[in-house]
Design an enzyme around this catalytic site. Structure first.
Site, PDB file in Angstrom:
ATOM      1  N   TRP A   1       0.803  -1.227   0.000  1.00 17.11           N
ATOM      2  CA  TRP A   1       0.000   0.000   0.000  1.00 17.11           C
ATOM      3  C   TRP A   1       0.831   1.269   0.000  1.00 17.11           C
ATOM      4  O   TRP A   1       0.316   2.348  -0.295  1.00 17.11           O
ATOM      5  CB  TRP A   1      -0.927   0.022   1.214  1.00 17.11           C
ATOM      6  CG  TRP A   1      -0.238  -0.299   2.511  1.00 17.11           C
ATOM      7  CD1 TRP A   1      -0.228  -1.496   3.165  1.00 17.11           C
ATOM      8  CD2 TRP A   1       0.576   0.584   3.305  1.00 17.11           C
ATOM      9  NE1 TRP A   1       0.523  -1.422   4.314  1.00 17.11           N
ATOM     10  CE2 TRP A   1       1.031  -0.149   4.421  1.00 17.11           C
ATOM     11  CE3 TRP A   1       0.947   1.917   3.182  1.00 17.11           C
ATOM     12  CZ2 TRP A   1       1.849   0.408   5.403  1.00 17.11           C
ATOM     13  CZ3 TRP A   1       1.773   2.480   4.153  1.00 17.11           C
ATOM     14  CH2 TRP A   1       2.213   1.721   5.247  1.00 17.11           C
ATOM     15  N   ASN A   2       2.128   1.188   0.353  1.00 14.74           N
ATOM     16  CA  ASN A   2       2.859   2.438   0.580  1.00 14.74           C
ATOM     17  C   ASN A   2       3.254   3.164  -0.705  1.00 14.74           C
ATOM     18  O   ASN A   2       3.399   4.380  -0.715  1.00 14.74           O
ATOM     19  CB  ASN A   2       4.076   2.218   1.488  1.00 14.74           C
ATOM     20  CG  ASN A   2       5.022   1.178   0.941  1.00 14.74           C
ATOM     21  OD1 ASN A   2       4.665   0.338   0.117  1.00 14.74           O
ATOM     22  ND2 ASN A   2       6.261   1.202   1.408  1.00 14.74           N
TER      23      ASN A   2
ATOM     24  N   ARG B   1       6.725  -1.080 -11.309  1.00 17.11           N
ATOM     25  CA  ARG B   1       8.065  -1.661 -11.187  1.00 17.11           C
ATOM     26  C   ARG B   1       8.049  -3.155 -11.486  1.00 17.11           C
ATOM     27  O   ARG B   1       9.073  -3.734 -11.850  1.00 17.11           O
ATOM     28  CB  ARG B   1       8.625  -1.395  -9.774  1.00 17.11           C
ATOM     29  CG  ARG B   1      10.109  -1.685  -9.661  1.00 17.11           C
ATOM     30  CD  ARG B   1      10.702  -1.075  -8.419  1.00 17.11           C
ATOM     31  NE  ARG B   1      10.412  -1.834  -7.217  1.00 17.11           N
ATOM     32  CZ  ARG B   1      10.844  -1.502  -6.000  1.00 17.11           C
ATOM     33  NH1 ARG B   1      11.549  -0.394  -5.850  1.00 17.11           N
ATOM     34  NH2 ARG B   1      10.552  -2.228  -4.956  1.00 17.11           N
TER      35      ARG B   1
ATOM     36  N   GLU C   1      10.871  -8.631  -2.413  1.00 18.27           N
ATOM     37  CA  GLU C   1      11.408  -7.373  -1.912  1.00 18.27           C
ATOM     38  C   GLU C   1      10.730  -7.150  -0.574  1.00 18.27           C
ATOM     39  O   GLU C   1       9.554  -6.795  -0.505  1.00 18.27           O
ATOM     40  CB  GLU C   1      11.110  -6.246  -2.904  1.00 18.27           C
ATOM     41  CG  GLU C   1      11.987  -5.019  -2.708  1.00 18.27           C
ATOM     42  CD  GLU C   1      11.463  -4.100  -1.622  1.00 18.27           C
ATOM     43  OE1 GLU C   1      12.023  -4.151  -0.507  1.00 18.27           O
ATOM     44  OE2 GLU C   1      10.523  -3.358  -1.882  1.00 18.27           O
ATOM     45  N   LEU C   2      11.489  -7.389   0.502  1.00 16.26           N
ATOM     46  CA  LEU C   2      10.887  -7.497   1.834  1.00 16.26           C
ATOM     47  C   LEU C   2      11.258  -6.311   2.728  1.00 16.26           C
ATOM     48  O   LEU C   2      11.550  -5.231   2.243  1.00 16.26           O
ATOM     49  CB  LEU C   2      11.281  -8.844   2.442  1.00 16.26           C
ATOM     50  CG  LEU C   2      10.986 -10.071   1.553  1.00 16.26           C
ATOM     51  CD1 LEU C   2      11.467 -11.353   2.208  1.00 16.26           C
ATOM     52  CD2 LEU C   2       9.504 -10.147   1.204  1.00 16.26           C
TER      53      LEU C   2
ATOM     54  N   ARG D   1      10.562  10.670   3.528  1.00 15.67           N
ATOM     55  CA  ARG D   1       9.871  10.361   2.273  1.00 15.67           C
ATOM     56  C   ARG D   1       8.693   9.438   2.587  1.00 15.67           C
ATOM     57  O   ARG D   1       8.844   8.431   3.268  1.00 15.67           O
ATOM     58  CB  ARG D   1      10.843   9.680   1.304  1.00 15.67           C
ATOM     59  CG  ARG D   1      10.261   9.386  -0.069  1.00 15.67           C
ATOM     60  CD  ARG D   1      11.267   8.627  -0.896  1.00 15.67           C
ATOM     61  NE  ARG D   1      10.741   8.310  -2.227  1.00 15.67           N
ATOM     62  CZ  ARG D   1      11.182   7.288  -2.966  1.00 15.67           C
ATOM     63  NH1 ARG D   1      12.134   6.507  -2.499  1.00 15.67           N
ATOM     64  NH2 ARG D   1      10.661   7.066  -4.155  1.00 15.67           N
TER      65      ARG D   1
END
Length: 487
Positions: free
Chosen positions: A160-161, A169, A260-261, A288
Protein backbone atom coordinates in the site's frame (compact mmCIF):
# COMPACT_ATOMS: atom_id res chain seq x y z
CA UNK A 1 -8.04 21.88 1.55
CA UNK A 2 -8.10 22.15 -2.22
CA UNK A 3 -11.41 21.28 -3.84
CA UNK A 4 -11.26 17.71 -5.04
CA UNK A 5 -13.61 16.49 -7.76
CA UNK A 6 -14.31 12.99 -6.43
CA UNK A 7 -16.54 12.27 -9.42
CA UNK A 8 -13.67 13.12 -11.72
CA UNK A 9 -10.91 11.38 -9.80
CA UNK A 10 -12.17 8.50 -7.67
CA UNK A 11 -15.37 7.66 -9.49
CA UNK A 12 -13.62 7.68 -12.86
CA UNK A 13 -11.75 4.55 -11.77
CA UNK A 14 -13.76 1.35 -12.43
CA UNK A 15 -14.22 -0.20 -8.98
CA UNK A 16 -14.34 -3.78 -10.26
CA UNK A 17 -11.96 -6.62 -11.05
CA UNK A 18 -10.06 -6.40 -14.33
CA UNK A 19 -9.89 -9.86 -15.89
CA UNK A 20 -9.31 -10.75 -19.53
CA UNK A 21 -9.67 -7.13 -20.62
CA UNK A 22 -13.09 -6.69 -18.99
CA UNK A 23 -14.32 -5.06 -15.77
CA UNK A 24 -16.47 -7.34 -13.65
CA UNK A 25 -17.67 -7.72 -10.05
CA UNK A 26 -16.34 -10.40 -7.71
CA UNK A 27 -17.96 -13.78 -8.37
CA UNK A 28 -19.51 -13.76 -4.89
CA UNK A 29 -20.30 -10.03 -4.84
CA UNK A 30 -17.77 -9.19 -2.09
CA UNK A 31 -16.53 -5.60 -1.79
CA UNK A 32 -13.69 -3.69 -0.11
CA UNK A 33 -14.25 -0.33 1.56
CA UNK A 34 -11.46 2.10 0.70
CA UNK A 35 -11.04 4.94 3.22
CA UNK A 36 -9.12 8.21 3.26
CA UNK A 37 -6.58 7.80 6.12
CA UNK A 38 -6.81 11.51 6.93
CA UNK A 39 -10.58 11.56 7.44
CA UNK A 40 -11.35 7.86 7.99
CA UNK A 41 -14.27 8.31 5.57
CA UNK A 42 -15.02 5.84 2.77
CA UNK A 43 -14.06 7.13 -0.66
CA UNK A 44 -14.83 4.01 -2.71
CA UNK A 45 -16.15 0.46 -2.62
CA UNK A 46 -14.12 -1.95 -4.75
CA UNK A 47 -14.75 -5.55 -5.79
CA UNK A 48 -12.92 -8.10 -3.61
CA UNK A 49 -11.69 -11.10 -5.62
CA UNK A 50 -12.40 -14.68 -4.58
CA UNK A 51 -10.30 -17.76 -5.26
CA UNK A 52 -12.42 -18.47 -8.36
CA UNK A 53 -11.76 -14.95 -9.62
CA UNK A 54 -8.04 -15.49 -9.09
CA UNK A 55 -8.07 -18.69 -11.12
CA UNK A 56 -10.10 -16.97 -13.84
CA UNK A 57 -7.41 -14.30 -14.03
CA UNK A 58 -4.72 -16.98 -14.32
CA UNK A 59 -6.71 -18.54 -17.18
CA UNK A 60 -6.95 -15.18 -18.94
CA UNK A 61 -3.21 -14.57 -18.52
CA UNK A 62 -2.38 -18.10 -19.66
CA UNK A 63 -4.50 -17.79 -22.79
CA UNK A 64 -3.01 -14.41 -23.66
CA UNK A 65 0.55 -15.62 -23.01
CA UNK A 66 1.56 -17.13 -26.39
CA UNK A 67 0.33 -14.15 -28.37
CA UNK A 68 2.07 -11.61 -26.12
CA UNK A 69 5.33 -13.59 -26.05
CA UNK A 70 5.26 -13.68 -29.87
CA UNK A 71 4.64 -9.93 -30.11
CA UNK A 72 7.66 -8.15 -31.55
CA UNK A 73 9.84 -6.53 -28.88
CA UNK A 74 9.48 -3.18 -30.63
CA UNK A 75 5.69 -3.41 -30.47
CA UNK A 76 5.81 -4.23 -26.75
CA UNK A 77 8.20 -1.31 -26.32
CA UNK A 78 5.88 1.15 -28.07
CA UNK A 79 2.94 0.11 -25.88
CA UNK A 80 4.99 0.65 -22.72
CA UNK A 81 6.19 4.00 -24.05
CA UNK A 82 2.59 5.04 -24.65
CA UNK A 83 1.69 3.98 -21.09
CA UNK A 84 4.49 6.23 -19.82
CA UNK A 85 3.12 9.15 -21.82
CA UNK A 86 -0.43 8.62 -20.58
CA UNK A 87 0.69 8.39 -16.95
CA UNK A 88 2.68 11.58 -17.36
CA UNK A 89 -0.26 13.41 -18.95
CA UNK A 90 -2.55 12.37 -16.08
CA UNK A 91 -0.04 12.81 -13.28
CA UNK A 92 -2.06 15.35 -11.28
CA UNK A 93 -5.18 13.20 -11.14
CA UNK A 94 -3.22 10.06 -10.29
CA UNK A 95 -1.34 11.92 -7.55
CA UNK A 96 -4.58 13.17 -5.98
CA UNK A 97 -6.00 9.64 -6.13
CA UNK A 98 -2.96 8.31 -4.27
CA UNK A 99 -3.28 11.00 -1.60
CA UNK A 100 -6.91 10.08 -1.04
CA UNK A 101 -6.38 6.34 -0.67
CA UNK A 102 -2.88 6.32 0.86
CA UNK A 103 -2.59 9.50 2.93
CA UNK A 104 0.78 10.76 1.69
CA UNK A 105 1.28 14.41 0.83
CA UNK A 106 0.58 15.70 -2.66
CA UNK A 107 4.30 16.38 -3.20
CA UNK A 108 5.16 12.79 -2.30
CA UNK A 109 2.33 11.49 -4.49
CA UNK A 110 3.49 13.53 -7.46
CA UNK A 111 6.98 12.18 -6.95
CA UNK A 112 5.62 8.65 -6.86
CA UNK A 113 3.65 9.07 -10.08
CA UNK A 114 6.72 10.41 -11.89
CA UNK A 115 8.80 7.53 -10.53
CA UNK A 116 6.11 4.99 -11.44
CA UNK A 117 5.81 6.26 -15.01
CA UNK A 118 9.58 6.03 -15.46
CA UNK A 119 9.41 2.24 -15.11
CA UNK A 120 7.25 2.10 -18.22
CA UNK A 121 9.69 4.35 -20.09
CA UNK A 122 12.77 2.43 -18.91
CA UNK A 123 11.32 -0.96 -19.79
CA UNK A 124 10.06 0.32 -23.12
CA UNK A 125 13.76 0.78 -23.83
CA UNK A 126 14.76 -2.55 -22.28
CA UNK A 127 12.10 -4.54 -24.18
CA UNK A 128 14.30 -4.54 -27.29
CA UNK A 129 17.38 -5.61 -25.31
CA UNK A 130 16.52 -9.19 -24.34
CA UNK A 131 20.06 -10.18 -25.19
CA UNK A 132 21.25 -13.76 -25.33
CA UNK A 133 24.81 -15.05 -25.78
CA UNK A 134 26.76 -17.30 -28.10
CA UNK A 135 30.18 -18.79 -27.47
CA UNK A 136 32.38 -21.67 -28.47
CA UNK A 137 32.43 -24.56 -26.01
CA UNK A 138 35.83 -24.92 -24.31
CA UNK A 139 36.31 -28.27 -26.06
CA UNK A 140 35.63 -26.69 -29.43
CA UNK A 141 33.06 -29.40 -30.20
CA UNK A 142 30.05 -27.08 -30.50
CA UNK A 143 28.60 -23.63 -29.90
CA UNK A 144 26.80 -22.66 -26.68
CA UNK A 145 23.75 -20.61 -27.63
CA UNK A 146 21.77 -19.07 -24.74
CA UNK A 147 18.36 -17.49 -25.29
CA UNK A 148 16.27 -15.46 -22.87
CA UNK A 149 12.59 -16.43 -23.04
CA UNK A 150 9.59 -15.11 -21.06
CA UNK A 151 9.01 -17.16 -17.92
CA UNK A 152 5.22 -17.23 -18.36
CA UNK A 153 2.27 -16.23 -16.18
CA UNK A 154 3.38 -14.02 -13.28
CA UNK A 155 1.53 -13.23 -10.04
CA UNK A 156 2.51 -9.79 -8.76
CA UNK A 157 1.67 -8.77 -5.18
CA UNK A 158 2.19 -5.13 -4.23
CA UNK A 159 1.98 -3.09 -0.97
CA UNK A 160 0.00 0.00 0.00
CA UNK A 161 2.86 2.44 0.58
CA UNK A 162 3.68 3.03 -3.12
CA UNK A 163 0.51 1.81 -4.85
CA UNK A 164 1.49 3.06 -8.32
CA UNK A 165 5.26 2.63 -8.33
CA UNK A 166 5.30 -0.89 -6.93
CA UNK A 167 2.81 -1.92 -9.62
CA UNK A 168 4.72 -0.43 -12.55
CA UNK A 169 8.06 -1.66 -11.19
CA UNK A 170 6.76 -5.20 -11.65
CA UNK A 171 4.41 -4.84 -14.63
CA UNK A 172 6.96 -2.94 -16.75
CA UNK A 173 9.72 -5.59 -16.83
CA UNK A 174 7.24 -8.47 -17.02
CA UNK A 175 5.57 -7.04 -20.11
CA UNK A 176 8.90 -6.06 -21.65
CA UNK A 177 10.09 -9.66 -21.28
CA UNK A 178 6.93 -11.01 -22.93
CA UNK A 179 5.11 -12.26 -19.81
CA UNK A 180 1.48 -11.91 -18.83
CA UNK A 181 0.54 -10.88 -15.30
CA UNK A 182 -2.04 -10.97 -12.53
CA UNK A 183 -1.58 -8.03 -10.17
CA UNK A 184 -2.93 -8.28 -6.61
CA UNK A 185 -2.69 -4.76 -5.11
CA UNK A 186 -3.01 -4.02 -1.40
CA UNK A 187 -6.62 -3.88 -0.22
CA UNK A 188 -5.98 -0.46 1.41
CA UNK A 189 -4.94 1.12 -1.90
CA UNK A 190 -6.49 -0.63 -4.94
CA UNK A 191 -7.53 2.48 -6.87
CA UNK A 192 -4.13 3.42 -8.32
CA UNK A 193 -3.64 -0.13 -9.63
CA UNK A 194 -7.07 -0.14 -11.25
CA UNK A 195 -6.33 3.25 -12.85
CA UNK A 196 -3.07 1.86 -14.24
CA UNK A 197 -4.96 -1.11 -15.72
CA UNK A 198 -7.09 1.38 -17.63
CA UNK A 199 -4.03 3.27 -18.83
CA UNK A 200 -2.34 0.08 -20.06
CA UNK A 201 -5.47 -0.93 -21.94
CA UNK A 202 -5.65 2.49 -23.58
CA UNK A 203 -1.95 2.20 -24.44
CA UNK A 204 -2.66 -0.99 -26.39
CA UNK A 205 -2.01 -3.90 -24.03
CA UNK A 206 -4.12 -6.82 -25.36
CA UNK A 207 -6.88 -8.37 -23.28
CA UNK A 208 -5.63 -10.85 -20.70
CA UNK A 209 -2.03 -9.64 -20.67
CA UNK A 210 -2.62 -7.54 -17.54
CA UNK A 211 -5.22 -8.55 -14.95
CA UNK A 212 -5.83 -6.66 -11.68
CA UNK A 213 -7.47 -8.31 -8.67
CA UNK A 214 -8.08 -6.28 -5.51
CA UNK A 215 -8.95 -8.65 -2.69
CA UNK A 216 -9.42 -8.58 1.07
CA UNK A 217 -8.70 -12.32 0.98
CA UNK A 218 -5.12 -11.95 -0.17
CA UNK A 219 -3.64 -15.06 1.44
CA UNK A 220 -6.02 -17.64 0.06
CA UNK A 221 -6.35 -15.99 -3.36
CA UNK A 222 -2.60 -15.60 -3.90
CA UNK A 223 -1.89 -19.12 -2.62
CA UNK A 224 -4.52 -20.61 -4.96
CA UNK A 225 -2.91 -18.86 -7.92
CA UNK A 226 0.58 -19.96 -6.87
CA UNK A 227 -0.64 -23.54 -6.62
CA UNK A 228 -1.88 -23.41 -10.21
CA UNK A 229 0.76 -25.08 -12.43
CA UNK A 230 0.21 -22.44 -15.11
CA UNK A 231 1.76 -19.78 -12.82
CA UNK A 232 5.54 -19.73 -13.18
CA UNK A 233 6.53 -16.60 -11.26
CA UNK A 234 5.57 -14.77 -8.09
CA UNK A 235 6.94 -11.31 -7.35
CA UNK A 236 6.10 -9.88 -3.94
CA UNK A 237 6.83 -6.61 -2.18
CA UNK A 238 5.85 -6.45 1.48
CA UNK A 239 6.77 -7.65 4.94
CA UNK A 240 9.40 -10.30 5.58
CA UNK A 241 6.87 -12.30 7.58
CA UNK A 242 4.49 -12.63 4.63
CA UNK A 243 7.40 -13.15 2.24
CA UNK A 244 8.55 -16.16 4.22
CA UNK A 245 5.08 -17.72 3.94
CA UNK A 246 4.97 -17.10 0.20
CA UNK A 247 8.42 -18.61 -0.25
CA UNK A 248 7.32 -21.70 1.67
CA UNK A 249 4.32 -22.04 -0.63
CA UNK A 250 6.41 -21.43 -3.74
CA UNK A 251 8.77 -24.18 -2.62
CA UNK A 252 5.96 -26.73 -2.77
CA UNK A 253 5.28 -26.04 -6.44
CA UNK A 254 8.78 -24.79 -7.41
CA UNK A 255 7.59 -21.36 -8.56
CA UNK A 256 10.29 -18.81 -9.37
CA UNK A 257 10.18 -16.13 -6.66
CA UNK A 258 11.33 -12.54 -6.33
CA UNK A 259 10.93 -11.02 -2.87
CA UNK A 260 11.41 -7.37 -1.91
CA UNK A 261 10.89 -7.50 1.83
CA UNK A 262 11.41 -5.43 4.98
CA UNK A 263 14.25 -3.13 5.92
CA UNK A 264 15.96 -1.62 8.94
CA UNK A 265 18.10 0.99 7.24
CA UNK A 266 21.05 2.45 9.17
CA UNK A 267 22.00 6.09 8.59
CA UNK A 268 25.67 6.76 9.45
CA UNK A 269 26.96 10.29 10.05
CA UNK A 270 30.68 10.80 10.54
CA UNK A 271 32.15 13.82 12.32
CA UNK A 272 33.71 15.21 9.14
CA UNK A 273 30.33 15.47 7.39
CA UNK A 274 28.68 18.78 6.64
CA UNK A 275 25.97 18.54 9.31
CA UNK A 276 23.51 20.86 7.58
CA UNK A 277 23.81 18.80 4.42
CA UNK A 278 23.59 15.57 6.45
CA UNK A 279 20.32 16.76 8.00
CA UNK A 280 18.96 17.61 4.55
CA UNK A 281 19.84 14.08 3.41
CA UNK A 282 18.39 12.60 6.60
CA UNK A 283 15.07 14.36 6.10
CA UNK A 284 14.75 12.83 2.64
CA UNK A 285 15.85 9.37 3.75
CA UNK A 286 13.62 9.39 6.84
CA UNK A 287 10.55 11.41 5.86
CA UNK A 288 9.87 10.36 2.27
CA UNK A 289 6.30 9.07 2.40
CA UNK A 290 6.19 9.97 6.09
CA UNK A 291 8.64 7.18 6.93
CA UNK A 292 6.32 4.53 5.48
CA UNK A 293 8.92 3.07 3.13
CA UNK A 294 11.14 0.01 3.31
CA UNK A 295 14.01 2.29 2.30
CA UNK A 296 13.33 4.79 5.11
CA UNK A 297 16.25 5.51 7.42
CA UNK A 298 15.37 3.57 10.57
CA UNK A 299 18.42 3.95 12.85
CA UNK A 300 20.70 7.00 13.04
CA UNK A 301 24.28 6.30 14.13
CA UNK A 302 26.21 9.53 14.60
CA UNK A 303 29.89 9.93 15.55
CA UNK A 304 29.99 11.13 19.16
CA UNK A 305 31.68 14.56 18.68
CA UNK A 306 28.73 15.72 16.52
CA UNK A 307 25.92 13.52 17.84
CA UNK A 308 24.35 16.17 20.06
CA UNK A 309 24.49 18.87 17.39
CA UNK A 310 23.11 16.58 14.69
CA UNK A 311 20.27 15.48 16.96
CA UNK A 312 19.33 19.08 17.72
CA UNK A 313 19.38 20.05 14.05
CA UNK A 314 17.31 17.03 13.05
CA UNK A 315 14.82 17.63 15.85
CA UNK A 316 14.40 21.25 14.78
CA UNK A 317 13.72 20.25 11.18
CA UNK A 318 11.34 17.44 12.17
CA UNK A 319 9.50 19.75 14.55
CA UNK A 320 8.82 22.24 11.75
CA UNK A 321 6.83 19.74 9.71
CA UNK A 322 3.16 20.57 9.44
CA UNK A 323 0.77 17.62 9.68
CA UNK A 324 -2.57 17.46 7.96
CA UNK A 325 -4.47 16.18 4.94
CA UNK A 326 -2.05 15.64 2.08
CA UNK A 327 -4.07 17.86 -0.25
CA UNK A 328 -3.79 20.92 2.00
CA UNK A 329 -1.31 23.65 1.12
CA UNK A 330 1.85 23.59 3.24
CA UNK A 331 1.29 20.11 4.66
CA UNK A 332 4.56 18.13 4.83
CA UNK A 333 3.35 15.06 6.73
CA UNK A 334 0.13 13.16 6.17
CA UNK A 335 -1.42 10.40 8.26
CA UNK A 336 -0.22 6.82 8.50
CA UNK A 337 -2.19 4.43 6.35
CA UNK A 338 -4.40 2.96 9.08
CA UNK A 339 -4.97 2.79 12.82
CA UNK A 340 -2.90 -0.38 13.19
CA UNK A 341 0.15 1.33 11.69
CA UNK A 342 -0.26 4.36 13.95
CA UNK A 343 -0.69 2.20 17.05
CA UNK A 344 2.37 0.13 16.18
CA UNK A 345 4.55 3.25 15.90
CA UNK A 346 3.19 4.61 19.18
CA UNK A 347 3.94 1.29 20.89
CA UNK A 348 7.52 1.18 19.58
CA UNK A 349 8.16 4.70 20.89
CA UNK A 350 6.52 4.03 24.26
CA UNK A 351 8.55 0.87 24.85
CA UNK A 352 11.77 2.61 23.81
CA UNK A 353 11.13 5.55 26.14
CA UNK A 354 10.40 3.09 28.95
CA UNK A 355 13.91 1.70 28.40
CA UNK A 356 15.45 5.15 28.96
CA UNK A 357 15.31 6.98 25.63
CA UNK A 358 14.57 10.71 25.59
CA UNK A 359 11.96 12.32 23.37
CA UNK A 360 13.67 15.37 21.86
CA UNK A 361 10.67 16.58 19.88
CA UNK A 362 7.18 15.11 19.82
CA UNK A 363 6.08 17.41 17.00
CA UNK A 364 2.55 18.83 17.08
CA UNK A 365 -0.83 17.17 17.24
CA UNK A 366 -3.70 17.37 14.77
CA UNK A 367 -7.28 17.88 15.92
CA UNK A 368 -10.01 15.67 14.57
CA UNK A 369 -9.99 12.25 12.88
CA UNK A 370 -7.17 10.63 10.94
CA UNK A 371 -4.32 8.21 11.64
CA UNK A 372 -1.73 10.87 12.44
CA UNK A 373 1.50 10.41 14.39
CA UNK A 374 3.74 13.42 15.10
CA UNK A 375 7.36 13.57 13.83
CA UNK A 376 9.52 12.36 16.71
CA UNK A 377 13.28 12.32 17.42
CA UNK A 378 14.63 10.07 20.18
CA UNK A 379 18.01 10.50 21.89
CA UNK A 380 19.84 8.33 24.44
CA UNK A 381 18.40 5.23 22.76
CA UNK A 382 19.72 2.11 24.55
CA UNK A 383 20.99 -0.99 22.73
CA UNK A 384 18.25 -3.45 21.87
CA UNK A 385 15.50 -0.84 21.97
CA UNK A 386 12.45 -1.75 19.85
CA UNK A 387 12.96 1.20 17.47
CA UNK A 388 16.42 -0.17 16.65
CA UNK A 389 15.46 -3.79 16.10
CA UNK A 390 12.10 -3.39 14.31
CA UNK A 391 11.10 -1.55 11.16
CA UNK A 392 9.36 1.62 12.36
CA UNK A 393 7.41 2.57 9.21
CA UNK A 394 6.60 5.99 10.61
CA UNK A 395 8.04 9.47 11.31
CA UNK A 396 10.33 8.47 14.19
CA UNK A 397 14.12 8.93 14.21
CA UNK A 398 16.19 7.26 16.98
CA UNK A 399 19.76 8.57 17.36
CA UNK A 400 22.70 6.56 18.78
CA UNK A 401 26.28 7.81 19.20
CA UNK A 402 29.33 5.79 18.09
CA UNK A 403 33.07 6.28 18.57
CA UNK A 404 34.87 4.33 15.83
CA UNK A 405 34.30 3.55 12.16
CA UNK A 406 34.43 -0.18 12.79
CA UNK A 407 31.85 0.23 15.55
CA UNK A 408 29.52 2.11 13.20
CA UNK A 409 29.73 -0.67 10.62
CA UNK A 410 29.14 -3.32 13.28
CA UNK A 411 26.08 -1.50 14.62
CA UNK A 412 24.73 -0.97 11.11
CA UNK A 413 25.11 -4.65 10.18
CA UNK A 414 23.62 -5.91 13.45
CA UNK A 415 20.22 -6.72 11.96
CA UNK A 416 18.57 -9.52 10.03
CA UNK A 417 17.72 -7.03 7.29
CA UNK A 418 19.96 -5.69 4.54
CA UNK A 419 17.99 -3.57 2.11
CA UNK A 420 19.66 -0.14 2.12
CA UNK A 421 22.16 1.85 4.17
CA UNK A 422 23.06 5.56 4.18
CA UNK A 423 26.46 7.15 4.81
CA UNK A 424 27.33 10.83 5.26
CA UNK A 425 31.00 11.80 5.22
CA UNK A 426 33.29 14.32 3.53
CA UNK A 427 35.95 11.64 3.05
CA UNK A 428 35.18 9.80 -0.21
CA UNK A 429 37.67 7.03 0.54
CA UNK A 430 36.03 6.40 3.90
CA UNK A 431 32.59 6.55 2.32
CA UNK A 432 33.42 3.92 -0.27
CA UNK A 433 35.25 1.76 2.29
CA UNK A 434 32.25 1.82 4.62
CA UNK A 435 29.82 1.26 1.75
CA UNK A 436 31.67 -1.92 0.80
CA UNK A 437 31.62 -3.12 4.41
CA UNK A 438 27.89 -2.55 4.91
CA UNK A 439 25.82 -5.71 4.46
CA UNK A 440 23.02 -4.30 2.35
CA UNK A 441 21.97 -4.49 -1.28
CA UNK A 442 22.07 -0.71 -1.73
CA UNK A 443 23.95 2.22 -0.20
CA UNK A 444 23.17 5.92 -0.42
CA UNK A 445 26.51 7.72 -0.11
CA UNK A 446 25.85 11.37 0.77
CA UNK A 447 22.42 10.86 -0.78
CA UNK A 448 18.99 10.25 0.72
CA UNK A 449 17.36 8.50 -2.25
CA UNK A 450 18.68 5.37 -3.96
CA UNK A 451 15.62 4.34 -6.00
CA UNK A 452 16.03 4.64 -9.77
CA UNK A 453 14.31 2.64 -12.52
CA UNK A 454 17.69 2.14 -14.19
CA UNK A 455 19.32 0.66 -11.07
CA UNK A 456 18.94 -2.81 -9.49
CA UNK A 457 16.78 -2.46 -6.37
CA UNK A 458 16.95 -5.19 -3.72
CA UNK A 459 18.54 -6.37 -0.51
CA UNK A 460 20.52 -9.04 1.28
CA UNK A 461 19.64 -11.35 4.17
CA UNK A 462 15.96 -11.17 5.21
CA UNK A 463 15.33 -8.18 2.97
CA UNK A 464 14.63 -10.32 -0.03
CA UNK A 465 15.63 -12.30 -3.09
CA UNK A 466 16.24 -10.92 -6.56
CA UNK A 467 16.35 -7.41 -7.98
CA UNK A 468 13.83 -4.97 -9.46
CA UNK A 469 14.74 -2.19 -11.84
CA UNK A 470 17.64 -1.98 -14.26
CA UNK A 471 18.39 -4.71 -16.79
CA UNK A 472 18.41 -7.24 -13.95
CA UNK A 473 14.75 -6.44 -13.31
CA UNK A 474 13.74 -7.75 -16.71
CA UNK A 475 15.92 -10.84 -16.41
CA UNK A 476 13.88 -11.82 -13.32
CA UNK A 477 10.98 -12.49 -15.72
CA UNK A 478 12.93 -14.67 -18.13
CA UNK A 479 14.27 -18.20 -18.33
CA UNK A 480 17.62 -19.06 -19.90
CA UNK A 481 17.45 -21.68 -22.62
CA UNK A 482 20.73 -23.31 -23.68
CA UNK A 483 21.00 -24.79 -27.16
CA UNK A 484 24.03 -26.89 -28.06
CA UNK A 485 24.62 -26.56 -31.80
CA UNK A 486 27.34 -27.16 -34.37
CA UNK A 487 27.92 -25.26 -37.59
Amino acid sequence: MKTIDLDGIVKAVPAELFIGGAWRPASDGARISVADPATEQEIASVASASVNDGLDAVTAAHQAGPGWAATAPRERAEILRRAFELMTERADGLAALIVLENGKTLADARGEVAYAAEFFRWYSEEAVRGLGTVQTAPSGANRILVLRQPIGVCVLVTPWNFPAAMATRKIGPALAAGCTVVLKPASETPLAALAIAGILTEAGVPAGVVNVLPSARSGVVVRAMMDDPRVRKVSFTGSTEVGRRLLAGAGETVVSSSMELGGNAPFLVFADADLEAAVDIAMVAKMRNGGEACTAANRFYVERPVAEEFTALLAARMGELRMGHGLEEGVALGPLVNAESRDKVADLVARTVAMGATVVTPGSSVDGPGHFYPPTVLADVPPGAPVLTQEIFGPVAPVVAFDREAEAVELANDTEYGLVSYVCTADLARGLRVAEALDSGMVGLNRGVVSDPAAPFGGTKQSGIGREGGHEGMLEFTESKYIAVEW
